[in-house]
Write a protein that holds these residues in place. Structure first.
Motif, PDB file in Angstrom:
ATOM      1  N   LEU A   1      -3.194  -9.104   1.135  1.00 13.70           N
ATOM      2  CA  LEU A   1      -3.255  -8.034   0.940  1.00 13.70           C
ATOM      3  C   LEU A   1      -2.897  -7.066   1.843  1.00 13.70           C
ATOM      4  O   LEU A   1      -2.063  -5.724   1.992  1.00 13.70           O
ATOM      5  CB  LEU A   1      -4.188  -8.224   0.231  1.00 13.70           C
ATOM      6  CG  LEU A   1      -4.396  -6.902  -0.299  1.00 13.70           C
ATOM      7  CD1 LEU A   1      -3.719  -6.626  -1.037  1.00 13.70           C
ATOM      8  CD2 LEU A   1      -6.187  -6.126  -1.123  1.00 13.70           C
TER       9      LEU A   1
ATOM     10  N   HIS B   1       0.904  -6.828   2.186  1.00 11.88           N
ATOM     11  CA  HIS B   1       1.339  -6.706   0.997  1.00 11.88           C
ATOM     12  C   HIS B   1       1.167  -4.865   0.975  1.00 11.88           C
ATOM     13  O   HIS B   1       2.326  -4.284   0.565  1.00 11.88           O
ATOM     14  CB  HIS B   1       0.847  -7.351  -0.161  1.00 11.88           C
ATOM     15  CG  HIS B   1       1.947  -6.995  -1.729  1.00 11.88           C
ATOM     16  ND1 HIS B   1       3.177  -7.453  -2.108  1.00 11.88           N
ATOM     17  CD2 HIS B   1       1.047  -5.958  -2.227  1.00 11.88           C
ATOM     18  CE1 HIS B   1       2.889  -7.208  -3.242  1.00 11.88           C
ATOM     19  NE2 HIS B   1       2.415  -5.820  -3.361  1.00 11.88           N
TER      20      HIS B   1
ATOM     21  N   ILE C   1      -0.118 -10.463  -6.600  1.00 11.94           N
ATOM     22  CA  ILE C   1      -0.392 -10.528  -5.868  1.00 11.94           C
ATOM     23  C   ILE C   1      -1.721 -11.926  -5.347  1.00 11.94           C
ATOM     24  O   ILE C   1      -0.558 -12.657  -3.839  1.00 11.94           O
ATOM     25  CB  ILE C   1      -1.422  -9.080  -5.414  1.00 11.94           C
ATOM     26  CG1 ILE C   1      -0.167  -7.923  -5.196  1.00 11.94           C
ATOM     27  CG2 ILE C   1      -1.284  -9.479  -3.985  1.00 11.94           C
ATOM     28  CD1 ILE C   1      -0.740  -7.056  -4.887  1.00 11.94           C
TER      29      ILE C   1
END
Length: 319
Positions: free
Chosen positions: A206, A209, A301
């Motif tokens: 994360l 991203h 994700i």
């Protein structure tokens, strides 16, 4: 059996007539003397374990005449688990408050020993914090049934137990929560060392991203300036200047929680700065759309099923 005072025949009530069968469970240096009958009724695993023919008395370790069974479990977690079984007031369902360590300890052993009502109850507690819907995420601070105290340890422990017991619907929110503590905070946490390689990789994913997607999406949605003049806006130049000034004056931290970064006070500030009502509503709508887009992408994700599938898993587990 006969009542000695009246001579009447006494009836033993099935299910409420327990034999005096005790066992001592030992975990580490901690010992627990409990009724095997209740353990067998609550857990098919314990029922099978106690159904195995035991060695002769001379070969069985005893304390005060009670046989001892060595348990491989964490002593704290076994204590939480046994208290939840034998003390009806110890681990109540939400909205009763509990503690993250108690919840996770009960969940781990309830899952391991197949005590379904405690597994469900522990999951109910965790689900008051870890959500599958954006609306619930925004209200989570009002509905939590335990003190999570914004702890990175709590989030990482939740990730570990969610994978362990198959409660995948909590993972997107838990992974996202980890981000706000920064990379150094995550790597320094004690619970980080307990995660599997895959869970560590997802925690780190994360950072790259989200850093690429969320700041830009939020800024664009707040600016909300298309090439065409917004409908009914007669002060486009002023409205655009208000938007730009607001963004320029705002401090954006790398670990900001963008799902909560803009609240009603911020919208009021925009309005008081001169943004017309039409542009304000358009900016709110664009901002909400970006947030929902991001929330909907969270499971993907982390290579998880979509929210609809995760919510179905949640419903089955809590039924």
């Amino acid at each position: 059996m006969t009542d000695s005072a009246t001579g009447q025949i006494l009836q033993e009530v099935e299910g409420l007539w327990f034999p005096a069968d005790l066992v001592i469970l030992q975990a580490g240096t901690r010992i627990f003397r409990v009724f095997t009958t209740i353990l067998k009724e609550k857990s098919p695993i314990f029922a099978d374990m106690f159904a195995i023919p035991q060695p002769s008395d001379s070969d069985v370790e005893k304390i005060n005449g009670v046989p001892v069974v060595k348990m491989p479990d964490d002593p704290d977690e076994l204590e939480f688990f046994l208290k939840a079984i034998f003390d009806s007031d110890y681990f109540m369902p939400p909205p009763a408050m509990s503690h993250i360590n108690i919840i996770i300890g009960v969940l781990r052993l309830a899952h391991k020993y197949d005590v379904s009502f405690l597994r469900r109850r522990a999951l109910q507690h965790l689900c008051t914090v870890y959500c599958t819907r954006l609306e619930d995420y925004r209200d989570v601070g009002l509905s939590s049934s335990y003190a999570i105290n914004s702890s990175i340890e709590a989030h990482l422990k939740t990730i570990q137990i969610s994978v362990e017991v198959g409660a995948l619907w909590m993972l997107p929110h838990a992974y996202y929560s980890v981000f706000h503590f920064g990379l150094q905070g995550v790597l320094a946490a004690n619970a980080w060392k307990c995660l599997g390689e895959s869970e560590r990789a997802m925690c780190l994913r994360l950072f790259s991203h989200k850093m690429q997607i969320l700041p830009t999406a939020v800024i664009i949605s707040l600016l909300s300036m298309g090439t065409d003049t917004p409908s009914f806006c007669t002060t486009r130049a002023r409205c655009n200047q208000v938007r730009l000034s607001t963004i320029q004056d705002r401090s954006w931290d790398d670990d900001d929680n963008f799902l909560n970064i803009w609240d009603e006070d911020n919208w009021t500030e925009l309005k008081e700065s001169g943004l017309c009502s039409t542009c304000l509503e358009e900016a709110k709508a664009a901002h909400e759309e970006k947030l929902r887009d991001f929330w909907n992408t969270l499971p993907t994700i982390f290579d998880l099923p979509d929210w609809a599938t995760l919510e179905e898993m949640r419903s089955v587990a809590l039924a």
